[in-house]
Design a protein around this motif. Structure first.
Motif, mmCIF file in Angstrom:
data_model
loop_
_atom_site.group_PDB
_atom_site.id
_atom_site.type_symbol
_atom_site.label_atom_id
_atom_site.label_comp_id
_atom_site.label_asym_id
_atom_site.label_seq_id
_atom_site.Cartn_x
_atom_site.Cartn_y
_atom_site.Cartn_z
ATOM 1 N N UNK A 157 -0.198 -10.327 -13.281
ATOM 2 C CA UNK A 157 0.732 -11.366 -12.804
ATOM 3 C C UNK A 157 2.176 -10.889 -12.898
ATOM 4 N N UNK A 158 2.467 -10.090 -13.909
ATOM 5 C CA UNK A 158 3.811 -9.525 -14.055
ATOM 6 C C UNK A 158 4.148 -8.630 -12.862
ATOM 7 N N UNK A 159 3.188 -7.812 -12.436
ATOM 8 C CA UNK A 159 3.402 -6.944 -11.272
ATOM 9 C C UNK A 159 3.528 -7.781 -10.011
ATOM 10 N N UNK A 160 2.676 -8.823 -9.895
ATOM 11 C CA UNK A 160 2.750 -9.715 -8.726
ATOM 12 C C UNK A 160 4.128 -10.357 -8.589
ATOM 13 N N UNK B 89 -4.883 -4.720 -9.717
ATOM 14 C CA UNK B 89 -5.092 -5.673 -8.626
ATOM 15 C C UNK B 89 -4.287 -5.258 -7.398
ATOM 16 N N UNK B 90 -4.964 -5.272 -6.243
ATOM 17 C CA UNK B 90 -4.325 -4.997 -4.960
ATOM 18 C C UNK B 90 -4.239 -6.313 -4.187
ATOM 19 N N UNK B 91 -3.054 -6.916 -4.099
ATOM 20 C CA UNK B 91 -2.935 -8.267 -3.527
ATOM 21 C C UNK B 91 -3.290 -8.354 -2.050
ATOM 22 N N UNK C 76 -8.424 -7.266 -4.118
ATOM 23 C CA UNK C 76 -9.487 -6.550 -4.814
ATOM 24 C C UNK C 76 -8.970 -6.007 -6.141
ATOM 25 N N UNK C 77 -9.873 -5.990 -7.126
ATOM 26 C CA UNK C 77 -9.591 -5.387 -8.427
ATOM 27 C C UNK C 77 -10.360 -4.067 -8.518
ATOM 28 N N UNK D 52 -0.406 3.369 -1.298
ATOM 29 C CA UNK D 52 0.932 3.954 -1.286
ATOM 30 C C UNK D 52 1.985 2.934 -1.703
ATOM 31 N N UNK D 53 1.855 1.690 -1.229
ATOM 32 C CA UNK D 53 2.804 0.633 -1.610
ATOM 33 C C UNK D 53 2.780 0.383 -3.114
ATOM 34 N N UNK D 54 1.572 0.355 -3.697
ATOM 35 C CA UNK D 54 1.467 0.096 -5.131
ATOM 36 C C UNK D 54 1.971 1.273 -5.959
ATOM 37 N N UNK D 55 1.827 2.479 -5.441
ATOM 38 C CA UNK D 55 2.363 3.640 -6.147
ATOM 39 C C UNK D 55 3.888 3.611 -6.174
#
Length: 657
Positions: free
Chosen positions: A176-179, A257-259, A263-264, A280-283
């Motif tokens: 949730x912090x990353x979200x 988690x990939x929003x 998917x987890x 790539x976006x999450x990296x």
């Protein structure tokens, strides 16, 4: 909650003022009614600081009346009566307590009430450090069933009780912090702060109440990013990496988690289910770069006893990042360091492998082709007809081969090499044109001598390994990767990478190239000439001409035939005709048209044919036998039923033959 023995909260201030006077009438009343016990035990709680006496009033009330409920208020001022110890936990779970009620949990008044309700719990609480300073310490020691969220219902979704549930909750907070875009002011950030600095926090007191001292020490040690061990690592280092490592070390597999995909993932293999763009976006924007470390060098269960284990896993981590995001900054800096040495190492290995396989595969192929060409040439019947333009091809190939060989071996200049090539063309062309009848003697001898010469020059005398095997040693891990790792994670922004590993592979690479060059110089012309000669012999081979004629004849019989079957109009369609088999379909125009699929063979040598029904349909199954006329393309014969033995005469002629 039902109220019993309502405590006059509105009179607390009045009694706080009055009981500060040790000669107050209430003290005198207690003295004469109950003796000196109440006065001795409670009068000392009252001081001249009347604001502190409010809690003393409550302490006195709870001490003299065990049936009084413990009263607490929420932030809206609503009063709750707690009859039992668990009621305090439930109210604290369901309501946000006022600051006064929250702090009151650490005061003597609450402990007095608790002693009346459960002396054992009160005794345990008094021996617990933090019970008089932190309300969380109090709440978590009131019941063995209490969960981290203060939920008491074991079936509830927020009943975070055991260690695995706590880890799952912390993992969700990180997600949730990353979200939230890493909002430092949110609830999740506050929980994560407790992991980073555990002492005197809600998380600390909960784990302490469960007796998880080993786990507390593990989190403390892991979350300290400023230890000498962490600072000396040739690897990334931040609190998020430490967080994932801490959870992993508690035997819990954290998720990422990939929003966009909703998917987890729990392992590296599951990344294949996530679109590359989202990875790539999450990296770049999330914490995926930090999360991936627990599968490599930050795996707490990694056996670090073997030398360079940590560094080797860090290299694997960077290689995984490179696979996912080639433009990653760490990867870029690491590759600057490795490319200088690793490029030469890989090139040397590649050249060795290329050298070996080229000689093995192409050498064997050339040997087999040349040997087969010699065999065919020795028994080749030279044609007596004009060879046409084919006769000039061997001369052209030989001329090119001679020219190439002379130039590469630097025997002559380009001009004289062309002169020698032209002379070779004239000689070979003359042999093909005027001495063609002797080629089946000349060609095998020339090819055999050429094969022996090429083997000696291209294989035996072009082996580079006898010169370099004693000079080249494989680089160890330290020489190949430690300096690039240091450059990636420890170098300053303007630093330039300088490798201590010399370019000792250059000589090896040069020797291999020269050996390979000599090999192809001798074997490629031999291969081309052998292939050309073999192709020429095949082109003029009588058997090939016969086969071509046979195939053309087969094609002439394929098509539709019309005629009579038992005096009825009928068609026969031959769809396939090879030397071994033939397929056809027959249609007879009875009142109910008859359709049959046939399979058999046509013998052009004896001008006969035979077909059988291949679809079983009872009494109509039979065989077809007869003769054919190759000139008129006519088939005539009889049909014989398998069961009834009935014979029927038929004759068919090809349409537009």
């Amino acid at each position: 909650m039902p109220r019993k023995n309502k405590l006059p909260i509105q009179n607390k201030t009045k009694y706080a003022d009055a009981l500060a006077n040790k000669n107050d009438l209430l003290w005198i009343y207690f003295l004469y009614r109950d003796g000196s016990d109440i006065v001795v035990n409670f009068q000392k709680l009252f001081t001249k600081n009347k604001s502190q006496n409010i809690d003393s009033v409550l302490t006195l009330a709870y001490g003299i009346n065990p049936d009084l409920p413990y009263q607490t208020t929420n932030e809206d001022g609503k009063v709750f009566d707690c009859q039992e110890v668990e009621d305090v936990i439930n109210v604290s779970y369901s309501e946000t307590l006022s600051d006064e009620s929250w702090e009151a949990l650490t005061k003597e008044s609450f402990r007095t009430w608790l002693r009346q309700k459960d002396p054992a719990i009160a005794g345990k609480l008094l021996s617990t450090p933090g019970h008089d300073t932190n309300p969380w310490c109090v709440l978590y020691n009131l019941s063995p069933k209490v969960s981290f969220s203060l939920q008491m219902d074991e079936k509830a979704d927020d009943y975070f009780y055991d260690l695995n549930a706590i880890c799952s909750f912390l993992d969700d907070c990180m997600i949730d912090y990353i979200k939230s875009g890493m909002d430092e002011d949110g609830y999740d950030s506050g929980i994560l702060d407790q992991v980073c600095d555990m002492d005197d926090t809600q998380l600390y007191y909960y784990m302490k109440s469960k007796g998880w001292d080993r786990q507390i020490n593990w989190i403390r040690e892991t979350m300290n990013t400023e230890t000498k061990e962490n600072e000396d690592k040739y690897a990334p280092n931040n609190w998020r990496i430490c967080f994932y490592k801490a959870l992993k070390g508690l035997d819990y597999d954290p998720a990422y988690y990939f929003p966009d995909s909703d998917k987890y993932i729990f392992s590296l293999d599951e990344l294949k289910d996530i679109p590359p763009k989202e990875i790539l976006d999450e990296l770049e924007k999330g914490c995926l770069e930090d999360y991936l470390t627990i599968f490599f060098h930050e795996n707490p269960f990694l056996d670090l006893k073997p030398k360079f284990t940590f560094e080797k896993e860090t290299v694997k981590y960077l290689e995984k990042l490179e696979e996912l995001n080639p433009d990653d900054t760490w990867v870029h800096d690491f590759r600057i360091g490795t490319s200088e040495v690793e490029g030469k190492v890989k090139k040397n290995k590649r050249m060795k492998s290329t050298h070996l396989w080229c000689k093995v595969l192409f050498g064997l192929l050339t040997f087999a082709l040349t040997a087969f060409t010699i065999y065919k040439a020795a028994g080749f019947v030279v044609p007596t007809f004009d060879t046409g333009w084919w006769g000039a091809i061997p001369a052209i190939i030989v001329a090119i081969a001679v020219c190439w060989y002379c130039i590469n071996e630097e025997y002559w200049s380009l001009f004289w090499s062309l002169v020698v090539a032209a002379l070779a063309f004239v000689i070979v062309n003359a042999i093909v044109k005027y001495a063609v009848i002797y080629l089946n003697y000349v060609v095998p001898g020339v090819l055999l001598l050429w094969l022996i010469f090429a083997g000696i020059k291209g294989l035996v005398k072009s082996n580079p390994f006898k010169y370099i095997s004693s000079k080249i040693k494989e680089l160890d891990f330290e020489g190949q990767y430690l300096e690039p790792l240091h450059f990636a994670f420890k170098a300053e922004e303007d630093d330039i990478f300088k490798s201590s590993v010399t370019a000792k592979y250059d000589g090896s690479i040069y020797q291999i190239k020269e050996a390979l060059k000599k090999f192809f110089l001798h074997f490629v012309p031999l291969f081309v000439v052998s292939a050309l000669l073999l192709g020429t012999m095949i082109h003029f081979s009588p058997k090939l001409a016969e086969m071509t004629q046979q195939m053309n004849l087969h094609e002439q019989f394929i098509g539709k035939y019309v005629g009579k079957f038992e005096n009825r109009e009928a068609t026969l369609d031959i769809t396939k005709f090879t030397e071994k088999e033939a397929e056809a379909a027959i249609t007879v125009k009875y009142n109910t048209p008859l359709h049959e699929t046939l399979k058999g063979a046509i013998d052009l040598e004896n001008n006969t044919f035979h077909f059988d029904d291949i679809v079983s349909n009872g009494n109509l199954d039979g065989e077809y036998n007869g003769t054919l006329n190759q000139e008129t393309k006519t088939l005539a014969g009889d049909y014989r039923n398998y069961k009834t033995k009935k014979k029927v005469i038929f004759e068919f002629s090809k349409i537009n033959h």
